[in-house]
Design a protein around this motif. Structure first.
Motif, short mmCIF file in Angstrom:
data_model
loop_
_atom_site.label_atom_id
_atom_site.label_comp_id
_atom_site.label_asym_id
_atom_site.label_seq_id
_atom_site.Cartn_x
_atom_site.Cartn_y
_atom_site.Cartn_z
N GLU A 222 -27.02 -21.14 -51.30
CA GLU A 222 -26.51 -19.77 -51.17
C GLU A 222 -27.23 -18.82 -52.12
N ASN B 163 -20.34 -10.65 -52.45
CA ASN B 163 -19.98 -10.67 -51.03
C ASN B 163 -20.01 -12.08 -50.46
N VAL B 164 -21.05 -12.83 -50.83
CA VAL B 164 -21.17 -14.22 -50.35
C VAL B 164 -20.04 -15.08 -50.92
N MET C 174 -13.19 -18.63 -48.73
CA MET C 174 -12.40 -18.98 -47.55
C MET C 174 -12.88 -20.30 -46.94
N ARG C 175 -14.21 -20.50 -46.93
CA ARG C 175 -14.74 -21.75 -46.39
C ARG C 175 -14.31 -22.94 -47.24
N GLN D 126 -17.06 -14.19 -51.75
CA GLN D 126 -15.78 -13.88 -51.11
C GLN D 126 -15.62 -14.64 -49.80
N SER D 127 -16.69 -14.75 -49.02
CA SER D 127 -16.61 -15.51 -47.78
C SER D 127 -16.64 -17.01 -48.05
#
Length: 303
Positions: free
Chosen positions: A32, A69-70, A76-77, A72-73
């Protein structure tokens, strides 16, 4: 145009290790972080660089915002991740520049504790503690007030203090890890127990991999027995690596990497054992050893 692109490349390469270091510490993922750095490079190409006063400030700000931003997503994953989640280790022996800033802010155990913070809190803490950015600089980079930044750093320090112990020096960490691996390979449960603290915990990151513990293993006796599991060490060869500024070990079986392991230790002994069995994360670590200072996608960018 060629000269302008050459200058853009030169500037970006100069700061690339710093940008990766920021993104990696915020995300805990090599893959990432690389994606973030690649996206920042593309943005840097499209930017009117003639109006950029400070390239390093611009690039650091873009990297931090994108990493938030990455993250934050990614949060959830990770809620659907099977079993304990551990950050991807990164090889700091192959690329020491990644750990050139404050090394303690790169240790795997601390990155795991950082996951308790929100992405913004994590980013502010990383910029301040790992890269020594001034409060006004962080405020400008993230669009926050200086007062708010100071509060976030103070709150993060207090929060992290609850989950940290004073670490031993790198040489002692290496000695303890070598002793642990030696005892585990020979099935010496008694020696393992003497290395571990009474409240030690073992975390195994396998994302549902068969035979991998899906809950933390607590206590020196249980950890010692689990760590001597014959199947883990059968025809296994440990290869010592420099991971996140400290010693780690990659376990190979039939010349195939099957696990990564490291520890966290204080003067009282080993209080955390971290195993990575997830093949994707092991591959990411091995790939990080090949990472060089060139910019991903730069050949195509230059035509």
């Amino acid at each position: 145009m060629t000269s302008d692109l050459d200058e853009a490349v030169s500037v970006f390469v100069r700061y690339r290790a710093r940008l990766f270091g920021i993104a990696y510490r915020v995300l805990g993922s090599v893959a990432e972080a690389e994606d973030v750095v690649q996206e920042v490079w593309l943005r840097w190409q499209r930017t009117d660089r003639s109006v950029v006063v400070s390239p390093v400030a611009f690039l650091s700000s873009a990297t931090t915002r994108m990493a938030i931003n990455v993250a934050q997503s990614a949060r959830m994953r990770r809620e659907t991740y099977i079993g304990p989640w551990l950050p991807e280790p990164v090889d700091t022996g192959a690329d020491p520049e990644v750990g050139a800033q404050r090394a303690e802010a790169l240790e795997l155990a601390l990155l795991l504790v950082l996951e308790r913070l929100s992405p913004v809190e994590r980013a502010v803490y990383v910029l301040r503690e790992a890269f020594d950015y001034a409060y006004p600089e962080i405020a400008e980079m993230l669009g926050l007030s200086v007062v708010n930044v100071r509060k976030i750093v103070s709150r993060a320090r207090r929060h992290l203090a609850d989950g940290q112990r004073e670490s031993v020096a790198a040489a002692e960490h290496r000695r303890l890890l070598h002793a642990f691996v030696s005892a585990a390979r020979t099935g010496d449960v008694a020696s393992l127990e003497t290395l571990l603290t009474a409240d030690a915990v073992s975390l195994s990151d396998g994302n549902g991999l068969r035979g991998c513990a899906r809950i933390p293993v607590l206590g020196r006796a249980r950890i010692a027995r689990m760590s001597t599991y014959p199947r883990l060490w059968r025809e296994a060869g440990p290869r010592w690596v420099d991971a996140n500024g400290l010693t780690g070990v990659v376990i190979h079986q039939a010349d195939r990497p099957t696990a990564f392991m490291t520890i966290a230790a204080s003067e009282a002994g080993i209080h955390q054992v971290m195993w990575v069995f997830n093949p994707r994360k092991i591959t990411a670590f091995l790939d990080s050893r090949l990472r060089c200072a060139s910019v991903p996608g730069i050949a195509s960018a230059g035509g």
